[in-house]
Enzyme design. Structure first.
Site, PDB file in Angstrom:
ATOM      1  N   HIS A 196       9.156  -1.614   3.661  1.00  0.00           N
ATOM      2  CA  HIS A 196       8.167  -1.072   3.967  1.00  0.00           C
ATOM      3  C   HIS A 196       7.829  -1.328   5.348  1.00  0.00           C
ATOM      4  O   HIS A 196       8.374  -1.990   6.259  1.00  0.00           O
ATOM      5  CB  HIS A 196       7.002  -2.272   3.502  1.00  0.00           C
ATOM      6  CG  HIS A 196       5.629  -1.787   3.754  1.00  0.00           C
ATOM      7  ND1 HIS A 196       4.726  -1.636   4.727  1.00  0.00           N
ATOM      8  CD2 HIS A 196       4.745  -1.003   2.417  1.00  0.00           C
ATOM      9  CE1 HIS A 196       3.515  -1.115   4.420  1.00  0.00           C
ATOM     10  NE2 HIS A 196       3.635  -0.801   3.123  1.00  0.00           N
ATOM     11  N   GLU A 255       5.612   6.888   2.853  1.00  0.00           N
ATOM     12  CA  GLU A 255       4.527   6.383   3.396  1.00  0.00           C
ATOM     13  C   GLU A 255       4.558   6.611   5.080  1.00  0.00           C
ATOM     14  O   GLU A 255       5.070   5.921   5.603  1.00  0.00           O
ATOM     15  CB  GLU A 255       4.422   4.858   3.324  1.00  0.00           C
ATOM     16  CG  GLU A 255       4.464   4.280   1.760  1.00  0.00           C
ATOM     17  CD  GLU A 255       3.737   3.119   1.675  1.00  0.00           C
ATOM     18  OE1 GLU A 255       2.744   3.129   1.061  1.00  0.00           O
ATOM     19  OE2 GLU A 255       4.070   2.308   2.222  1.00  0.00           O
TER      20      GLU A 255
HETATM   21  P1  13P Z   1      -3.222   2.193   2.040  1.00  0.00           P
HETATM   22  O1  13P Z   1      -3.324   2.768   0.606  1.00  0.00           O
HETATM   23  O2  13P Z   1      -4.059   1.003   2.401  1.00  0.00           O
HETATM   24  O3  13P Z   1      -3.144   3.063   3.218  1.00  0.00           O
HETATM   25  O4  13P Z   1      -1.659   1.241   2.058  1.00  0.00           O
HETATM   26  C1  13P Z   1      -0.581   2.139   1.920  1.00  0.00           C
HETATM   27  C2  13P Z   1       0.420   1.099   1.852  1.00  0.00           C
HETATM   28  O5  13P Z   1       1.033   0.856   2.835  1.00  0.00           O
HETATM   29  C3  13P Z   1       1.042   0.605   0.766  1.00  0.00           C
HETATM   30  O6  13P Z   1       2.386   0.298   0.726  1.00  0.00           O
END
Ligand code: 13P
Length: 247
Positions: free
Chosen positions: A96, A165
């Site tokens: 992450h 992400e």
């Molecule tokens: P948000 O949905 O709060 O933008 O976060 C995404 C995230 O980092 C999930 O791992």
């Protein structure tokens, strides 16, 4: 199969289980329930409790991270994949952006993936470019590097999921343009097909997903599910995402 994964980050105490109870009841009644899986990644402190409560129910529990060693060692405060699996969690996030920002290197991530898979955890491997990289048109190069430095053919791709992400989208309310996200998802799958010499593992999107903007994402069939941060801390918001996805 689609995935709706809720990443709680640094949120949750034992009584927060009521959020999961509501999501579980919703899924038990949902006529679409066999089309998707629900995975929640609470903090380490809740893994055992939640995994026990939801054993054989409609939510699977995963960890947000794991240490880069197999079982036991003398690393203060570290939690290994073996320990995570031993309390009933079945998934772990790896890579992450929060953890990359705190120093996770490609080598560390490679070991995390290796030992997580060895301990029978399914891995959700997170990748994503930052704002500056996007601005400089470096997105594809960054994503490719993040993938090829860590994933390799010999790994069991059936137990790997990739979550895209974009860092600039996490917690900001900003989401990629639909056509950009389609292109990026196709590109990620192309790189994964090259690595695994055939089929790509599922690719999820994460970053400001909510019940309103899910409509933009559901039209992109190449996306196999979502990694949801903020909206996973409310049963209503999380359920709305699923409801609106299958509307
Ligand atoms: P948000 O949905 O709060 O933008 O976060 C995404 C995230 O980092 C999930 O791992």
């Amino acid at each position: 199969m689609k995935y709706f994964i809720g990443n709680w980050k640094m949120f949750g105490v034992p009584r927060s289980i009521k959020i999961l109870n509501k999501i579980n009841s919703f899924r038990a009644k949902d006529k679409n329930r066999n089309k998707y899986r629900v995975i929640i990644t609470p903090p380490y402190t809740l893994l055992e409790y939640f995994a026990k409560q939801f054993k054989n129910k409609r939510i699977t529990i995963g960890s947000q991270n794991c240490y880069q060693k197999d079982k036991f060692s003398s690393n203060t405060a570290a939690i290994s994949p073996y320990m995570i699996r031993s309390v009933g969690a079945k998934y772990t996030l790896v890579g992450h952006s929060d953890n990359r920002a705190e120093g996770d290197t490609d080598l560390m991530l490679k070991n995390k993936v290796k030992f997580a898979l060895k301990n029978n955890l399914k891995v959700v491997f997170c990748i994503g470019e930052n704002k500056k990289q996007k601005k400089n048109n470096q997105t594809f190069g960054v994503l490719k590097k993040q993938l090829v430095k860590v994933l390799e053919k010999k790994l069991n791709k059936n137990n790997i999921i990739v979550a895209y992400e974009p860092i600039w989208s996490i917690g900001t309310g900003k989401i990629p343009k639909q056509k950009d996200l389609l292109k990026t998802t196709i590109y990620i799958k192309k790189v994964l097909k090259n690595i695994f010499k055939k089929k790509s593992p599922p690719v999820l999107y994460g970053g400001s997903v909510d019940g309103d903007n899910i409509d933009t994402f559901r039209q992109i069939k190449e996306i196999n599910g979502f990694l949801i941060g903020g909206a996973s801390k409310s049963s209503k918001k999380f359920i709305d995402i699923i409801k609106n996805y299958y509307r």
